[in-house]
Design an enzyme around this catalytic site. Structure first.
Site, PDB file in Angstrom:
ATOM      1  N   ILE A 112       0.812  -1.219   0.000  1.00 19.37           N
ATOM      2  CA  ILE A 112       0.000   0.000   0.000  1.00 19.37           C
ATOM      3  C   ILE A 112       0.847   1.272   0.000  1.00 19.37           C
ATOM      4  O   ILE A 112       0.323   2.364  -0.231  1.00 19.37           O
ATOM      5  CB  ILE A 112      -0.991   0.027   1.177  1.00 19.37           C
ATOM      6  CG1 ILE A 112      -0.261   0.107   2.526  1.00 19.37           C
ATOM      7  CG2 ILE A 112      -1.931  -1.169   1.133  1.00 19.37           C
ATOM      8  CD1 ILE A 112      -1.193   0.341   3.712  1.00 19.37           C
ATOM      9  N   THR A 131      -0.434  -1.237  13.454  1.00 22.23           N
ATOM     10  CA  THR A 131      -1.229  -1.160  14.686  1.00 22.23           C
ATOM     11  C   THR A 131      -0.440  -1.433  15.969  1.00 22.23           C
ATOM     12  O   THR A 131      -1.024  -1.456  17.049  1.00 22.23           O
ATOM     13  CB  THR A 131      -2.403  -2.156  14.610  1.00 22.23           C
ATOM     14  OG1 THR A 131      -1.885  -3.475  14.417  1.00 22.23           O
ATOM     15  CG2 THR A 131      -3.350  -1.802  13.466  1.00 22.23           C
ATOM     16  N   ASP A 150      -9.757   5.362  17.847  1.00 16.33           N
ATOM     17  CA  ASP A 150     -10.001   6.289  18.953  1.00 16.33           C
ATOM     18  C   ASP A 150      -8.738   7.051  19.348  1.00 16.33           C
ATOM     19  O   ASP A 150      -8.813   8.079  20.021  1.00 16.33           O
ATOM     20  CB  ASP A 150     -10.551   5.536  20.165  1.00 16.33           C
ATOM     21  CG  ASP A 150      -9.623   4.424  20.640  1.00 16.33           C
ATOM     22  OD1 ASP A 150      -8.975   3.777  19.785  1.00 16.33           O
ATOM     23  OD2 ASP A 150      -9.552   4.172  21.858  1.00 16.33           O
ATOM     24  N   TYR A 182       1.445   6.485  16.787  1.00 15.34           N
ATOM     25  CA  TYR A 182       0.349   5.743  16.179  1.00 15.34           C
ATOM     26  C   TYR A 182      -0.855   6.651  15.939  1.00 15.34           C
ATOM     27  O   TYR A 182      -1.400   6.707  14.832  1.00 15.34           O
ATOM     28  CB  TYR A 182      -0.049   4.572  17.073  1.00 15.34           C
ATOM     29  CG  TYR A 182      -1.324   3.874  16.642  1.00 15.34           C
ATOM     30  CD1 TYR A 182      -1.366   3.093  15.483  1.00 15.34           C
ATOM     31  CD2 TYR A 182      -2.493   4.007  17.389  1.00 15.34           C
ATOM     32  CE1 TYR A 182      -2.536   2.466  15.083  1.00 15.34           C
ATOM     33  CE2 TYR A 182      -3.673   3.381  16.990  1.00 15.34           C
ATOM     34  CZ  TYR A 182      -3.689   2.616  15.847  1.00 15.34           C
ATOM     35  OH  TYR A 182      -4.852   2.001  15.446  1.00 15.34           O
ATOM     36  N   LYS A 209      -2.337   7.870  12.265  1.00 18.53           N
ATOM     37  CA  LYS A 209      -3.709   7.511  11.889  1.00 18.53           C
ATOM     38  C   LYS A 209      -4.540   8.768  11.622  1.00 18.53           C
ATOM     39  O   LYS A 209      -5.375   8.801  10.715  1.00 18.53           O
ATOM     40  CB  LYS A 209      -4.365   6.673  12.988  1.00 18.53           C
ATOM     41  CG  LYS A 209      -3.811   5.261  13.116  1.00 18.53           C
ATOM     42  CD  LYS A 209      -4.094   4.404  11.885  1.00 18.53           C
ATOM     43  CE  LYS A 209      -5.556   4.035  11.772  1.00 18.53           C
ATOM     44  NZ  LYS A 209      -5.834   3.124  10.625  1.00 18.53           N
TER      45      LYS A 209
END
Length: 319
Positions: free
Chosen positions: A35, A78, A118, A141, A145
């Site tokens: 990706i 992740t 979140d 992280y 995101k």
């Protein structure tokens, strides 16, 4: 036809299983299509658009022709703590990757569903976060995101960004499996009791994704009953809120009930300060689900209900 990116991950595997069960044609990619490489994504899109995809209509999963109308991105970096020392890789997968995927989706005229987190919030709130609240991520992280969301929004208009939290599923490592294994091996475990959020079963999140697709695809049908969900950002976790400590107590309760846990284990609460990690966690990361429930006219299951179904299921398998 759906192009499922990250099809071998925890959410991707659950979603692929449910797409097949729903009879929705899909084609998957994982590490075989990088990706972070725009050309690789565009080549895959071009080679499969109007080509062969999988369907759930037969046990043999025969290939059928179809145009890619949906792209679902379940791929991400992740490892929250490792991201602190692997910022470049996290950026490539969580920021550059979504940008490339959005461009590939736009290239073939497909709609995009992108999974976020979140962790784009800092956890300073005291009531559930709504989609329009200002983002303020704490660590690498969350930052990457958050920027991935921004990239998707910049590149296209036909997108759904789904923020989720505390995700667990049948396939791959997750908190439920980790704690089940630990409680089968130890006399006691200590779990953080001052971080609050909403556990989310991958099965439920996958079901919501399929509802988004079917509602949109049926919106212009003469007999379609559901209007398409407006494009934008949505929060999607199971209902209710809890701490990691209380979550673990429920895992133990259901684990004992369904004989997934076969020994006695004491669960002790501890503070975040007592359990330091490289990445700082949001103390409160409960997300409001009102927008997506009203938009899809659905009721999302409570986290305790979904956890019990998960532990009870024949698919439950601690590696």
């Amino acid at each position: 036809m759906v192009w499922l990116i990250g099809c071998k991950g925890m959410l991707g595997t659950a979603l692929g299983r449910q797409l097949t069960q729903a009879g929705i044609k899909w084609v998957g990619s994982d590490l075989d299509v990088d990706i972070t490489d725009p050309i690789a994504l565009e080549n895959f899109a071009d080679s499969h658009d109007s080509a062969a995809g999988r369907t759930g209509n037969t046990a043999a999963n025969k290939t059928v022709p179809g145009k890619i109308t949906w792209v679902i991105n379940c791929a991400a970096y992740t490892a929250v703590d490792k991201a602190e020392s692997n910022e470049e890789l996290a950026k490539k997968l969580n920021e550059d990757g979504p940008r490339n995927i959005a461009r590939a989706a736009r290239h073939i005229g497909a709609k995009l569903i992108h999974i976020s987190t979140d962790y784009v919030f800092d956890g300073s709130a005291s009531s559930p976060y709504t989609e329009d609240m200002e983002k303020s991520p704490l660590g690498v992280y969350g930052v990457t995101k958050s920027k991935g969301e921004d990239a998707v929004q910049k590149e296209m208009t036909q997108y759904y960004i789904l923020r989720t939290a505390w995700l667990y599923g049948f396939d791959g490592k997750n908190f439920v499996y980790t704690m089940t294994k630990a409680m089968n091996e130890r006399d006691s475990v200590s779990v953080v009791s001052d971080q609050k959020g909403s556990p989310t079963c991958a099965v439920d999140l996958a079901n919501v994704i399929i509802k988004i697709i079917t509602a949109s695809d049926n919106a212009h049908s003469l007999f379609g009953k559901n209007a398409a969900l407006p494009y934008g950002i949505y929060h999607c976790t199971n209902l209710g809120e809890t701490t990691w400590y209380e979550f673990t107590k429920k895992i133990y309760e259901f684990g004992k009930k369904y004989k997934r846990i076969t020994k006695d284990c004491t669960i002790n609460p501890c503070t975040t300060e007592e359990y330091p990690t490289p990445a700082k966690r949001p103390a409160y990361s409960v997300l409001s689900k009102e927008k997506i429930q009203k938009g899809l006219k659905i009721k999302i299951a409570h986290w305790e209900e979904s956890l019990e179904k998960f532990i009870k299921s024949d698919l439950f398998s601690v590696k």
